[in-house]
Motif scaffolding. Structure first.
Motif, PDB file in Angstrom:
ATOM      1  N   LYS A 172     -39.039  12.623  89.111  1.00  0.00           N
ATOM      2  CA  LYS A 172     -39.392  11.598  88.139  1.00  0.00           C
ATOM      3  C   LYS A 172     -39.215  10.199  88.707  1.00  0.00           C
ATOM      4  CE  LYS A 172     -38.427  14.312  83.961  1.00  0.00           C
ATOM      5  NZ  LYS A 172     -37.616  14.400  82.714  1.00  0.00           N
ATOM      6  N   ASP A 173     -38.235  10.017  89.565  1.00  0.00           N
ATOM      7  CA  ASP A 173     -37.971   8.699  90.137  1.00  0.00           C
ATOM      8  C   ASP A 173     -38.536   8.563  91.545  1.00  0.00           C
ATOM      9  OD1 ASP A 173     -36.265  10.460  91.361  1.00  0.00           O
ATOM     10  OD2 ASP A 173     -34.501   9.152  91.286  1.00  0.00           O
ATOM     11  N   ASN A 174     -39.569   9.357  91.847  1.00  0.00           N
ATOM     12  CA  ASN A 174     -40.196   9.304  93.161  1.00  0.00           C
ATOM     13  C   ASN A 174     -40.657   7.889  93.481  1.00  0.00           C
ATOM     14  OD1 ASN A 174     -41.654  10.001  95.532  1.00  0.00           O
ATOM     15  ND2 ASN A 174     -43.514  10.228  94.314  1.00  0.00           N
ATOM     16  N   LYS A 175     -40.405   7.455  94.687  1.00  0.00           N
ATOM     17  CA  LYS A 175     -40.831   6.130  95.151  1.00  0.00           C
ATOM     18  C   LYS A 175     -41.740   6.276  96.365  1.00  0.00           C
ATOM     19  CE  LYS A 175     -36.783   3.647  93.383  1.00  0.00           C
ATOM     20  NZ  LYS A 175     -36.315   4.785  92.568  1.00  0.00           N
ATOM     21  N   GLY A 176     -42.690   7.194  96.257  1.00  0.00           N
ATOM     22  CA  GLY A 176     -43.565   7.497  97.381  1.00  0.00           C
ATOM     23  C   GLY A 176     -44.609   6.431  97.657  1.00  0.00           C
ATOM     24  N   VAL A 177     -45.135   6.457  98.874  1.00  0.00           N
ATOM     25  CA  VAL A 177     -46.260   5.610  99.294  1.00  0.00           C
ATOM     26  C   VAL A 177     -47.297   6.516  99.943  1.00  0.00           C
ATOM     27  CG1 VAL A 177     -44.969   3.465  99.519  1.00  0.00           C
ATOM     28  CG2 VAL A 177     -45.038   5.055 101.454  1.00  0.00           C
ATOM     29  N   TRP A 178     -48.566   6.182  99.735  1.00  0.00           N
ATOM     30  CA  TRP A 178     -49.620   7.120 100.099  1.00  0.00           C
ATOM     31  C   TRP A 178     -50.902   6.388 100.505  1.00  0.00           C
ATOM     32  CZ3 TRP A 178     -46.703  11.372  99.459  1.00  0.00           C
ATOM     33  CH2 TRP A 178     -45.772  11.400  98.409  1.00  0.00           C
ATOM     34  N   GLU A 179     -51.754   7.115 101.225  1.00  0.00           N
ATOM     35  CA  GLU A 179     -53.179   6.834 101.349  1.00  0.00           C
ATOM     36  C   GLU A 179     -53.523   5.467 101.952  1.00  0.00           C
ATOM     37  OE1 GLU A 179     -53.152   9.440  97.326  1.00  0.00           O
ATOM     38  OE2 GLU A 179     -53.446   7.280  97.232  1.00  0.00           O
ATOM     39  N   VAL A 191     -55.587  -5.785 107.352  1.00  0.00           N
ATOM     40  CA  VAL A 191     -55.154  -5.483 105.994  1.00  0.00           C
ATOM     41  C   VAL A 191     -54.969  -3.984 105.861  1.00  0.00           C
ATOM     42  CG1 VAL A 191     -55.636  -5.734 103.533  1.00  0.00           C
ATOM     43  CG2 VAL A 191     -56.478  -7.442 105.129  1.00  0.00           C
ATOM     44  N   ALA A 192     -53.874  -3.585 105.240  1.00  0.00           N
ATOM     45  CA  ALA A 192     -53.628  -2.175 104.921  1.00  0.00           C
ATOM     46  C   ALA A 192     -53.533  -2.039 103.403  1.00  0.00           C
ATOM     47  CB  ALA A 192     -52.341  -1.689 105.575  1.00  0.00           C
ATOM     48  N   TYR A 193     -54.454  -1.296 102.823  1.00  0.00           N
ATOM     49  CA  TYR A 193     -54.419  -0.979 101.395  1.00  0.00           C
ATOM     50  C   TYR A 193     -53.727   0.376 101.239  1.00  0.00           C
ATOM     51  CZ  TYR A 193     -58.210  -4.413 101.615  1.00  0.00           C
ATOM     52  OH  TYR A 193     -58.969  -5.540 101.884  1.00  0.00           O
ATOM     53  N   TYR A 194     -52.971   0.555 100.152  1.00  0.00           N
ATOM     54  CA  TYR A 194     -52.253   1.812  99.973  1.00  0.00           C
ATOM     55  C   TYR A 194     -51.846   1.983  98.508  1.00  0.00           C
ATOM     56  CZ  TYR A 194     -48.251  -1.400 100.285  1.00  0.00           C
ATOM     57  OH  TYR A 194     -47.373  -2.441 100.089  1.00  0.00           O
ATOM     58  N   SER A 195     -51.371   3.179  98.168  1.00  0.00           N
ATOM     59  CA  SER A 195     -50.852   3.492  96.840  1.00  0.00           C
ATOM     60  C   SER A 195     -49.331   3.476  96.886  1.00  0.00           C
ATOM     61  CB  SER A 195     -51.328   4.875  96.381  1.00  0.00           C
ATOM     62  OG  SER A 195     -52.731   4.978  96.426  1.00  0.00           O
ATOM     63  N   HIS A 210     -51.638  -4.104  98.874  1.00  0.00           N
ATOM     64  CA  HIS A 210     -51.980  -4.283 100.283  1.00  0.00           C
ATOM     65  C   HIS A 210     -50.956  -5.173 100.958  1.00  0.00           C
ATOM     66  CE1 HIS A 210     -53.997  -8.054  98.844  1.00  0.00           C
ATOM     67  NE2 HIS A 210     -53.546  -8.514 100.014  1.00  0.00           N
ATOM     68  N   LYS A 211     -50.895  -5.061 102.272  1.00  0.00           N
ATOM     69  CA  LYS A 211     -50.131  -5.952 103.124  1.00  0.00           C
ATOM     70  C   LYS A 211     -51.047  -6.472 104.223  1.00  0.00           C
ATOM     71  CE  LYS A 211     -45.454  -4.078 102.520  1.00  0.00           C
ATOM     72  NZ  LYS A 211     -44.236  -3.605 103.242  1.00  0.00           N
ATOM     73  N   ARG A 235     -52.254   6.158  86.887  1.00  0.00           N
ATOM     74  CA  ARG A 235     -51.945   6.211  88.311  1.00  0.00           C
ATOM     75  C   ARG A 235     -53.178   5.852  89.143  1.00  0.00           C
ATOM     76  NH1 ARG A 235     -47.484   8.935  89.633  1.00  0.00           N
ATOM     77  NH2 ARG A 235     -48.368   9.606  91.628  1.00  0.00           N
ATOM     78  N   PRO A 236     -53.544   4.565  89.204  1.00  0.00           N
ATOM     79  CA  PRO A 236     -54.618   4.198  90.135  1.00  0.00           C
ATOM     80  C   PRO A 236     -54.203   4.553  91.556  1.00  0.00           C
ATOM     81  CG  PRO A 236     -53.449   2.242  89.346  1.00  0.00           C
ATOM     82  CD  PRO A 236     -52.951   3.404  88.532  1.00  0.00           C
ATOM     83  N   GLY A 237     -55.115   5.177  92.304  1.00  0.00           N
ATOM     84  CA  GLY A 237     -54.760   5.619  93.637  1.00  0.00           C
ATOM     85  C   GLY A 237     -55.961   5.831  94.530  1.00  0.00           C
ATOM     86  N   MET A 238     -55.683   6.114  95.790  1.00  0.00           N
ATOM     87  CA  MET A 238     -56.667   6.494  96.799  1.00  0.00           C
ATOM     88  C   MET A 238     -57.731   5.422  97.015  1.00  0.00           C
ATOM     89  SD  MET A 238     -56.921  10.605  96.065  1.00  0.00           S
ATOM     90  CE  MET A 238     -57.159  11.046  97.785  1.00  0.00           C
TER      91      MET A 238
END
Length: 529
Positions: A172-179, A191-195, A210-211, A235-238
């Motif tokens: 539930k408290d996942n702090k993941g980064v993806w994609e 530029v790096a875009y990510y979720s 992004h960073k 959950r906007p993603g990908m």
């Protein structure tokens, strides 16, 4: 990333035409050339900025594989995608020797069109998600890593970490980064875009950010939020980003757990950095009839069909009457304005697990055809992502056919039909109550041939057409396969938007598609012409 990392005869056939071996809706068959075993997430690039001119034109391909500890598989093609050769598995370098870490998920490969920091134009970049497990083998860490190759993918050098995350997708408290998705701006900044799932306490279940790096990906600046829907659910993603001919950038993303689960949206940016109000979803990709692509999308701009080209979206599945198996491309030839239209994807993948079509790859070949690469499940174990395969196929890049089931319907209904162009047709009541309205954008002015594929329901009828309210007389009519007819109408259309209305005289009829050709073009008919 999806909310919880959810992890019939199989036909392999080379597709020589647009979905030339398309199966009936609901049929479990798949079509495409087998490339390799792979779970999903293919990413492809054509080299075009190499100092060694002989390397230009080479294709490099990466994707996810099982077993997970093998790294990211890298393939190359020397003949524009007709054949593929395995090169190597790209593995985690900063954690080398630590069996708890592996470079495995969401690879994105690209070539630098210009220098960025110390990296020269032509450098190939690979961004991917390295994951770390605890002593019990449970995933607890993520690291979006960047690698660079200066020899067309033969060797790779670790550049740095874009962003790190922690937790397991099921927590539930996942702090993941993806994609990760990498681009080089006009001024050379990277530029790096990510979720990111690191903002749950602020009310964002997942967001897109992004960073920016000024030193070729060695170090990265502060995080900037691009899409963040408040409320703690969506959950906007990908995110996938491409460039448009007017200089703007376009971003596609999935809205998991939104009002229409997985609906694909587009956002636009002048500079690739400012995407407007992050709380606004953007432009929905949707046909006039209400079909919409869903989950794991990509967006690709193609220089075909006029100055503005065509924007194409591919996704894992669809809703609103679209193919639930995700076997259609959605296209728009007005830079994302107005309605979208479906066309059969070159690969007709088999569904069964969410990784079948989990991000796809699309490339315009040198000969003008489309190269499509995607994952597909197998008949042996359709629910097992670990048994998925990577398929590829080519098809003509034609975006002049407007599927009847995508038009605005009045006293009409969509019906599945394996003999129809995209496995569906519209059954339309007799004129004037029954009609279809096609809102089309014409790129170039001039005389046009408007071809309508239709069939009667056992009673004498014929198609009627109005263009912007004006009746158009029918011309040639000839029989086609499987009881269909093709009737041709001739008129002059100016560039811009038009409403073309179709119906049946006296009795109901089925309509497959409206096709707009330049006058004098060779008539093509049949569902796969």
């Amino acid at each position: 990333m999806k909310s919880a990392m959810q992890h019939s005869v199989f036909v392999v056939a080379l597709m020589m035409g647009m979905a030339g071996t398309a199966t009936a809706s609901g049929d479990s068959g798949a079509s495409g050339m087998h490339l390799a075993a792979g779970t999903g997430y293919p990413s492809v690039v054509r080299l075009s900025h190499q100092s060694d001119a002989s390397a230009n034109g080479r294709l490099l391909l990466v994707f996810e594989q099982r077993p997970l500890n093998g790294g990211v598989p890298l393939y190359q093609s020397l003949d524009d995608g007709a054949h593929w050769q395995f090169m190597q598995d790209v593995t985690d370098q900063p954690h080398h020797g630590d069996h708890h870490w592996q470079l495995r998920w969401q690879p994105n490969i690209t070539e630098m069109p210009r220098a960025s920091g110390p990296l020269k134009a032509g450098t190939v970049l690979l961004a991917a998600n390295a994951t770390g497990n605890n002593a019990k083998g449970r995933l607890i860490s993520e690291d979006l890593q960047l690698y660079a190759s200066t020899d067309q993918g033969h060797s790779w050098h670790y550049r740095g970490s874009i962003v790190r995350g922690g937790g397991n997708p099921s927590d539930k408290d996942n702090k993941g980064v993806w994609e990760p998705n990498i681009h080089i701006l006009d001024d050379g900044r990277m530029v790096a875009y990510y979720s990111s799932e690191q903002h749950k306490a602020e009310g964002f279940n997942q967001l897109l950010a992004h960073k920016v790096s000024r030193d070729g990906g060695r170090t990265w600046g502060a995080e900037h939020v691009d899409v963040a829907i408040p409320g703690g659910v969506e959950r906007p993603g990908m995110a996938v980003v491409d460039r448009l001919p007017d200089g703007r950038y376009v971003m596609s993303y999935e809205d998991i757990d939104g009002p229409q689960n997985g609906h694909v949206y587009l956002k636009f940016s002048r500079d690739g950095l400012d995407w407007g109000d992050a709380s606004k979803r953007g432009t929905p990709v949707q046909t006039e009839a209400g079909a919409w692509p869903a989950a794991s999308p990509i967006v690709k701009w193609l220089p075909v069909g006029g100055h503005d080209g065509v924007i194409v979206v591919l996704a894992e599945r669809a809703g609103g009457g679209g193919d639930p198996g995700g076997r259609s491309m959605y296209w728009n030839n007005d830079l994302g304005r107005g309605p979208w239209w479906e066309a059969p994807a070159p690969v007709q993948k088999q569904t069964g697990n969410i990784h079948a079509g989990w991000t796809q790859a699309l490339l315009l070949q040198k000969n003008g055809s489309l190269l499509h690469i995607t994952s597909s499940s197998t008949a042996k174990a359709p629910a097992e992502a670990g048994d998925n395969v990577i398929l590829y196929a080519t098809a003509p890049a034609r975006f002049d056919r407007y599927e009847a089931e995508d038009a605005a319907r009045h006293w009409a209904v969509q019906i599945g039909d394996s003999t129809a162009s995209n496995r569906s047709k519209a059954r339309v009541a007799a004129w004037p109550q029954g009609r279809l309205d096609f809102t089309v954008h014409v790129a170039t002015s001039g005389p046009k041939s408007l071809r309508v594929r239709w069939q009667d329901l056992g009673f004498t009828t014929k198609p009627l057409m109005r263009v912007d309210g004006h009746a158009i007389d029918a011309g040639d009519d000839h029989g086609d396969h499987d009881g269909w007819h093709v009737t041709t109408f001739h008129t002059t259309l100016h560039s811009g938007d038009h409403t073309i209305t179709l119906g049946g005289e006296g009795h109901a009829l089925d309509i497959d598609y409206l096709q707009i050709d330049r006058s004098g073009a060779i008539a093509e008919s049949g569902p796969n012409a």
